[in-house]
Enzyme design. Structure first.
Site, PDB file in Angstrom:
ATOM      1  N   ASP A  41       0.856  -1.193   0.000  1.00 22.55           N
ATOM      2  CA  ASP A  41       0.000   0.000   0.000  1.00 22.55           C
ATOM      3  C   ASP A  41       0.890   1.241   0.000  1.00 22.55           C
ATOM      4  O   ASP A  41       1.841   1.328   0.766  1.00 22.55           O
ATOM      5  CB  ASP A  41      -0.956   0.037   1.201  1.00 22.55           C
ATOM      6  CG  ASP A  41      -2.181   0.882   0.905  1.00 22.55           C
ATOM      7  OD1 ASP A  41      -3.285   0.313   0.805  1.00 22.55           O
ATOM      8  OD2 ASP A  41      -2.025   2.118   0.736  1.00 22.55           O
ATOM      9  N   ASP A  89       4.581   2.367  -4.998  1.00 23.49           N
ATOM     10  CA  ASP A  89       3.538   2.931  -5.853  1.00 23.49           C
ATOM     11  C   ASP A  89       3.329   1.985  -7.033  1.00 23.49           C
ATOM     12  O   ASP A  89       4.232   1.803  -7.853  1.00 23.49           O
ATOM     13  CB  ASP A  89       4.016   4.311  -6.333  1.00 23.49           C
ATOM     14  CG  ASP A  89       3.051   4.967  -7.298  1.00 23.49           C
ATOM     15  OD1 ASP A  89       1.993   4.380  -7.607  1.00 23.49           O
ATOM     16  OD2 ASP A  89       3.366   6.088  -7.763  1.00 23.49           O
ATOM     17  N   TYR A 113     -12.059   7.017 -14.219  1.00 22.83           N
ATOM     18  CA  TYR A 113     -12.177   5.773 -13.441  1.00 22.83           C
ATOM     19  C   TYR A 113     -12.856   4.680 -14.270  1.00 22.83           C
ATOM     20  O   TYR A 113     -12.389   3.541 -14.333  1.00 22.83           O
ATOM     21  CB  TYR A 113     -12.985   6.094 -12.184  1.00 22.83           C
ATOM     22  CG  TYR A 113     -13.233   4.971 -11.224  1.00 22.83           C
ATOM     23  CD1 TYR A 113     -12.260   4.590 -10.299  1.00 22.83           C
ATOM     24  CD2 TYR A 113     -14.456   4.310 -11.195  1.00 22.83           C
ATOM     25  CE1 TYR A 113     -12.499   3.569  -9.390  1.00 22.83           C
ATOM     26  CE2 TYR A 113     -14.706   3.290 -10.288  1.00 22.83           C
ATOM     27  CZ  TYR A 113     -13.725   2.927  -9.391  1.00 22.83           C
ATOM     28  OH  TYR A 113     -13.964   1.918  -8.487  1.00 22.83           O
ATOM     29  N   LYS A 118     -11.323   1.126 -15.457  1.00 22.97           N
ATOM     30  CA  LYS A 118     -11.955  -0.130 -15.042  1.00 22.97           C
ATOM     31  C   LYS A 118     -12.336  -0.991 -16.253  1.00 22.97           C
ATOM     32  O   LYS A 118     -12.290  -2.219 -16.177  1.00 22.97           O
ATOM     33  CB  LYS A 118     -13.174   0.157 -14.164  1.00 22.97           C
ATOM     34  CG  LYS A 118     -12.820   0.743 -12.779  1.00 22.97           C
ATOM     35  CD  LYS A 118     -11.786  -0.088 -12.053  1.00 22.97           C
ATOM     36  CE  LYS A 118     -11.741   0.174 -10.557  1.00 22.97           C
ATOM     37  NZ  LYS A 118     -10.614  -0.533  -9.905  1.00 22.97           N
ATOM     38  N   THR A 173     -16.534   1.124   2.230  1.00 28.55           N
ATOM     39  CA  THR A 173     -15.162   1.570   2.489  1.00 28.55           C
ATOM     40  C   THR A 173     -15.162   3.103   2.411  1.00 28.55           C
ATOM     41  O   THR A 173     -16.187   3.701   2.084  1.00 28.55           O
ATOM     42  CB  THR A 173     -14.190   1.050   1.406  1.00 28.55           C
ATOM     43  OG1 THR A 173     -14.543   1.675   0.156  1.00 28.55           O
ATOM     44  CG2 THR A 173     -14.251  -0.466   1.250  1.00 28.55           C
TER      45      THR A 173
HETATM   46  N1  LIG Z   1     -15.701   0.059  -2.321  1.00 27.56           N
HETATM   47  C1  LIG Z   1     -16.472  -0.207  -3.368  1.00 27.56           C
HETATM   48  O1  LIG Z   1     -17.720  -0.325  -3.254  1.00 27.56           O
HETATM   49  C2  LIG Z   1     -15.875  -0.390  -4.736  1.00 27.56           C
HETATM   50  C3  LIG Z   1     -16.714  -0.438  -5.854  1.00 27.56           C
HETATM   51  C4  LIG Z   1     -16.180  -0.684  -7.109  1.00 27.56           C
HETATM   52  C5  LIG Z   1     -14.810  -0.862  -7.233  1.00 27.56           C
HETATM   53  N2  LIG Z   1     -13.996  -0.780  -6.139  1.00 27.56           N
HETATM   54  C6  LIG Z   1     -12.559  -0.965  -6.334  1.00 27.56           C
HETATM   55  O2  LIG Z   1     -12.029  -1.797  -5.302  1.00 27.56           O
HETATM   56  C7  LIG Z   1     -10.696  -1.392  -5.006  1.00 27.56           C
HETATM   57  C8  LIG Z   1     -10.545  -1.106  -3.509  1.00 27.56           C
HETATM   58  O3  LIG Z   1     -11.371  -0.030  -3.144  1.00 27.56           O
HETATM   59  P1  LIG Z   1     -11.657   0.391  -1.630  1.00 27.56           P
HETATM   60  O4  LIG Z   1     -13.066   0.814  -1.592  1.00 27.56           O
HETATM   61  O5  LIG Z   1     -11.149  -0.632  -0.698  1.00 27.56           O
HETATM   62  O6  LIG Z   1     -10.740   1.726  -1.543  1.00 27.56           O
HETATM   63  P2  LIG Z   1      -9.837   2.324  -0.355  1.00 27.56           P
HETATM   64  O7  LIG Z   1      -9.636   3.756  -0.684  1.00 27.56           O
HETATM   65  O8  LIG Z   1     -10.407   1.960   0.979  1.00 27.56           O
HETATM   66  O9  LIG Z   1      -8.446   1.530  -0.501  1.00 27.56           O
HETATM   67  C9  LIG Z   1      -7.627   1.708  -1.622  1.00 27.56           C
HETATM   68  C10 LIG Z   1      -6.181   1.553  -1.165  1.00 27.56           C
HETATM   69  O10 LIG Z   1      -5.315   1.662  -2.328  1.00 27.56           O
HETATM   70  C11 LIG Z   1      -4.145   2.350  -1.924  1.00 27.56           C
HETATM   71  N3  LIG Z   1      -3.482   2.936  -3.103  1.00 27.56           N
HETATM   72  C12 LIG Z   1      -3.918   3.988  -3.837  1.00 27.56           C
HETATM   73  N4  LIG Z   1      -3.021   4.284  -4.795  1.00 27.56           N
HETATM   74  C13 LIG Z   1      -2.015   3.385  -4.681  1.00 27.56           C
HETATM   75  C14 LIG Z   1      -0.815   3.169  -5.406  1.00 27.56           C
HETATM   76  N5  LIG Z   1      -0.479   3.969  -6.431  1.00 27.56           N
HETATM   77  N6  LIG Z   1      -0.017   2.144  -5.046  1.00 27.56           N
HETATM   78  C15 LIG Z   1      -0.358   1.329  -3.999  1.00 27.56           C
HETATM   79  N7  LIG Z   1      -1.477   1.517  -3.253  1.00 27.56           N
HETATM   80  C16 LIG Z   1      -2.291   2.530  -3.596  1.00 27.56           C
HETATM   81  C17 LIG Z   1      -4.645   3.393  -0.958  1.00 27.56           C
HETATM   82  O11 LIG Z   1      -3.599   3.899  -0.112  1.00 27.56           O
HETATM   83  C18 LIG Z   1      -5.732   2.642  -0.193  1.00 27.56           C
HETATM   84  O12 LIG Z   1      -5.228   2.084   1.009  1.00 27.56           O
HETATM   85  C19 LIG Z   1     -10.400  -0.187  -5.911  1.00 27.56           C
HETATM   86  O13 LIG Z   1      -9.741  -0.618  -7.082  1.00 27.56           O
HETATM   87  C20 LIG Z   1     -11.768   0.327  -6.251  1.00 27.56           C
HETATM   88  O14 LIG Z   1     -11.789   1.058  -7.459  1.00 27.56           O
HETATM   89  C21 LIG Z   1     -14.500  -0.536  -4.902  1.00 27.56           C
END
Ligand SMILES: NC(=O)c1ccc[n+]([C@@H]2O[C@H](COP(=O)([O-])OP(=O)(O)OC[C@H]3O[C@@H](n4cnc5c(N)ncnc54)[C@H](O)[C@@H]3O)[C@@H](O)[C@H]2O)c1
Length: 303
Positions: free
Chosen positions: A38, A73, A164, A168, A198
């Site tokens: 992360d 990253d 986004y 995706k 989240t």
């Molecule tokens: N939560 C939802 O309902 C939902 C819906 C559709 C898609 N998603 C996808 O699921 C995944 C997780 O989402 P989430 O809701 O847990 O988000 P979140 O923001 O809680 O967690 C995302 C994590 O990714 C890390 N991150 C960001 N950029 C980074 C990088 N360049 N390198 C390494 N780490 C990095 C952040 O520090 C964070 O801890 C994402 O890809 C998101 O697009 C989530």
């Protein structure tokens, strides 16, 4: 908790928070040794901190599991390679990669800047490529492995997140390409579209009727990473996980075709296309119209 992943080494990106954290914890609870990646950034991608990956790594070891932190990253080639190298140096192999890391920079298309487009596409799409690229080279030699990308229902399109949604959609094509390109080496690739509570989903401007917890998504990912899913030949697929609901997305295919032996002119198309091909209904557009109608009546729209 379980033994679905005993002996496996799994790298999870974005594992410091939300869904990624739940995936990392569940992998460890099922016996995997985990690389917890992360970059520790805000929802918009700023203010990186290595503490976020370190905290989840400590959580896993405190519970008796094995994990190593990587605060790289994913949007850089060097970062993706280092995460894979961390697995190899620490544990000597890599069986699965789960690309969960993501950020949001919301803006209407007509106002979106390059600074809002590039980092979002780089984190999601390139950030999946950098891991898939480095991991697939290892898995090809090993003749086994599982790649998992994270997409979203928004791959169908989005009102204010064209960046986004594009990333995706790209991840789905990347996953299908990985499934095809690595099939003969025994490597599988699938995509998960989650809906879970989240920090990222907290700002959705509608009442989500189907939503669950990060742990629901984690259980699905553990299954996909397991030998059971590999034996069941699960590859090239896109699955939704939303609390109690799991769903399978269709493969893209032509709906109808029409032919003209002597070619098509604009005039001929204008006369023929509405009858022969027509259009394929766009569910997101219908939802948008329903939301606008609800808003006009002063109601909070459902999503
Ligand atoms: N939560 C939802 O309902 C939902 C819906 C559709 C898609 N998603 C996808 O699921 C995944 C997780 O989402 P989430 O809701 O847990 O988000 P979140 O923001 O809680 O967690 C995302 C994590 O990714 C890390 N991150 C960001 N950029 C980074 C990088 N360049 N390198 C390494 N780490 C990095 C952040 O520090 C964070 O801890 C994402 O890809 C998101 O697009 C989530």
């Amino acid at each position: 908790m379980g033994n679905f992943l005993v002996g496996k080494v799994i790298a999870v990106t974005g594992a410091g928070r939300g869904i990624g954290r739940a995936v990392a914890l569940a992998c460890a609870a099922h016996g995997a040794r985990v690389v917890v990646n992360d970059y520790g950034v805000s929802v918009e991608g700023g203010e990186p901190s290595s503490e976020v990956a370190a905290a989840v790594t400590e959580e896993i070891t405190a519970a008796g599991g094995e994990a190593v932190a990587a605060a790289d990253d994913v949007a850089t080639m060097a970062g993706g390679a280092r995460i894979v190298d961390t697995a190899l140096e620490r544990y000597g192999r890599l069986d699965g990669v789960v690309c969960v890391a993501g950020i949001l920079r919301e803006r209407m298309l007509f106002n979106m800047t390059e600074e809002e487009w590039d980092p979002v596409v780089a984190t999601h799409l390139k950030g999946t490529f950098t891991l898939f690229r480095a991991a697939s080279a290892v898995m090809r030699k090993q003749r086994s492995g599982t790649l998992i990308g994270f997409t979203s229902g928004n791959h169908q399109g989005s009102v204010a997140q064209a960046n986004y949604a594009s990333a995706k959609g790209g991840i789905i094509s990347l996953v299908r390409s990985a499934a095809l390109g690595l099939h003969k080496y025994g490597v599988t690739a699938n995509a998960v579209a989650p809906v879970a509570r989240t920090r990222m989903s907290a700002n959705v401007p509608m009442e989500l009727t189907e939503i669950g917890e990060p742990e629901d998504v984690a259980a699905f990912v553990v299954y996909l990473l397991s030998d059971r899913a590999r034996e069941q030949k699960i590859t090239g697929q896109v699955y939704t996980v939303a609390g109690p609901k799991i769903a399978l997305w269709a493969q893209p295919r032509e709906v109808r075709a029409a032919y003209s032996a002597d070619g098509w002119s604009p005039e001929k198309l204008a006369a023929s296309l509405p009858v022969t091909l027509g259009t394929d209904p766009m569910p997101m557009l219908a939802q948008l119209e329903a939301m606008a109608a609800a808003a006009a009546k002063g109601e909070r729209p459902n999503g």
